[in-house]
Scaffold this motif. Structure first.
Motif, mmCIF file in Angstrom:
data_model
loop_
_atom_site.group_PDB
_atom_site.id
_atom_site.type_symbol
_atom_site.label_atom_id
_atom_site.label_comp_id
_atom_site.label_asym_id
_atom_site.label_seq_id
_atom_site.Cartn_x
_atom_site.Cartn_y
_atom_site.Cartn_z
ATOM 1 N N GLN A 135 0.827 -1.205 0.000
ATOM 2 C CA GLN A 135 0.000 0.000 0.000
ATOM 3 C C GLN A 135 0.865 1.259 0.000
ATOM 4 O O GLN A 135 0.565 2.224 -0.701
ATOM 5 C CB GLN A 135 -0.944 0.029 1.196
ATOM 6 C CG GLN A 135 -1.765 1.317 1.196
ATOM 7 C CD GLN A 135 -2.785 1.374 2.286
ATOM 8 O OE1 GLN A 135 -3.909 0.984 2.050
ATOM 9 N NE2 GLN A 135 -2.417 1.861 3.454
ATOM 10 N N LYS A 136 1.940 1.253 0.774
ATOM 11 C CA LYS A 136 2.807 2.435 0.819
ATOM 12 C C LYS A 136 3.413 2.695 -0.558
ATOM 13 O O LYS A 136 3.498 3.849 -0.998
ATOM 14 C CB LYS A 136 3.909 2.256 1.868
ATOM 15 C CG LYS A 136 4.772 3.489 2.016
ATOM 16 C CD LYS A 136 5.664 3.446 3.211
ATOM 17 C CE LYS A 136 6.429 4.758 3.296
ATOM 18 N NZ LYS A 136 7.181 4.884 4.506
ATOM 19 N N THR A 137 3.819 1.643 -1.256
ATOM 20 C CA THR A 137 4.364 1.804 -2.604
ATOM 21 C C THR A 137 3.316 2.403 -3.532
ATOM 22 O O THR A 137 3.603 3.341 -4.290
ATOM 23 C CB THR A 137 4.859 0.453 -3.147
ATOM 24 O OG1 THR A 137 5.887 -0.034 -2.277
ATOM 25 C CG2 THR A 137 5.402 0.585 -4.560
ATOM 26 N N LEU A 138 2.097 1.895 -3.468
ATOM 27 C CA LEU A 138 1.027 2.414 -4.331
ATOM 28 C C LEU A 138 0.701 3.859 -3.992
ATOM 29 O O LEU A 138 0.471 4.687 -4.888
ATOM 30 C CB LEU A 138 -0.216 1.535 -4.212
ATOM 31 C CG LEU A 138 -0.058 0.096 -4.715
ATOM 32 C CD1 LEU A 138 -1.331 -0.704 -4.452
ATOM 33 C CD2 LEU A 138 0.325 0.039 -6.181
ATOM 34 N N ARG A 139 0.706 4.200 -2.716
ATOM 35 C CA ARG A 139 0.443 5.596 -2.327
ATOM 36 C C ARG A 139 1.555 6.522 -2.806
ATOM 37 O O ARG A 139 1.301 7.652 -3.210
ATOM 38 C CB ARG A 139 0.261 5.706 -0.819
ATOM 39 C CG ARG A 139 -1.097 5.225 -0.372
ATOM 40 C CD ARG A 139 -1.325 5.480 1.106
ATOM 41 N NE ARG A 139 -2.704 5.197 1.420
ATOM 42 C CZ ARG A 139 -3.412 5.871 2.304
ATOM 43 N NH1 ARG A 139 -2.866 6.851 2.980
ATOM 44 N NH2 ARG A 139 -4.667 5.558 2.529
ATOM 45 N N GLU A 140 2.792 6.038 -2.742
ATOM 46 C CA GLU A 140 3.909 6.838 -3.261
ATOM 47 C C GLU A 140 3.736 7.082 -4.758
ATOM 48 O O GLU A 140 3.985 8.176 -5.247
ATOM 49 C CB GLU A 140 5.239 6.139 -2.989
ATOM 50 C CG GLU A 140 5.641 6.106 -1.535
ATOM 51 C CD GLU A 140 6.057 7.455 -0.986
ATOM 52 O OE1 GLU A 140 6.700 8.237 -1.716
ATOM 53 O OE2 GLU A 140 5.725 7.733 0.184
#
Length: 199
Positions: A135-140
């Motif tokens: 999720q953090k990668t997608l939000r970035e």
């Protein structure tokens, strides 16, 4: 610390202090993110509708109760069932957690596809730390350029699902970050080594 009243109070105070420090750090990290594509007042109203759900609740419970509820975003309208997987593997402790999940519909819909694809794996499950890293990668990716229709989110989400289908296992979070960085650089976005995607 001693196991007496004073020692227990000190431990409780230390735990509270660490929790506040984590909350402050998370808030500072979120300040760099662009505004969510869903109007905050609509999210607040949706959160009140979640009173019909008993928490902690599974994603399946939320979808069963409010799955056809539509959320207006800057890039279109989404039904809750498009944003949350109909599974009991994923749980929410509060309405605020559901709200946080759906405030970025493209990321939520992509994570739904990843969770559903991971459930087809016979000997592997998507644990919370790996889920958080995805999720953090997608939000970035969503934060890189607000005008790109979240193409990077979709591309990397599809890549993760393809890896699950082809290799029969979840790609590591580092491999996902590496693929995301490769996509960004191919699109002309600079990724520094000290950033989340800079692996």
């Amino acid at each position: 610390m001693a196991d007496n009243k004073s020692g227990r109070e000190d431990q409780a105070q230390n735990a509270d202090r660490r929790q506040r420090e984590r909350a402050i750090a998370e808030e500072l990290e979120r300040r760099d993110e662009p505004e969510p594509p869903v109007d905050p007042s609509q999210l607040a109203y949706f959160e009140t509708e979640l009173d019909a759900v008993e928490f902690p609740a599974s994603a399946d419970d939320v979808v069963a109760t409010l799955g056809d509820r539509e959320i207006e975003a800057s890039d279109g309208t989404y039904a809750v069932e498009e944003l949350l997987p109909a599974t009991d593997v994923e749980t929410f402790d509060s309405p605020a957690e559901v709200r946080e999940r759906i405030e970025r519909p493209t990321v939520a819909a992509t994570m739904k596809h990843i969770v559903e694809a991971s459930e087809t794996l016979p000997r592997e499950t998507l644990d919370s730390s790996q889920w958080d890293a995805y999720q953090k990668t997608l939000r970035e990716l969503a934060a890189i350029d607000a005008d790109d229709d979240d193409e990077g989110v979709r591309v990397i989400g599809d890549w993760i699902v393809d890896q699950i289908d082809e290799k029969g296992k979840l790609p590591g979070s580092r491999a996902v970050r590496r693929e995301a960085a490769k996509f960004c650089r191919s699109e002309g976005y600079e990724i520094r080594n000290d950033e989340w995607l800079g692996v």
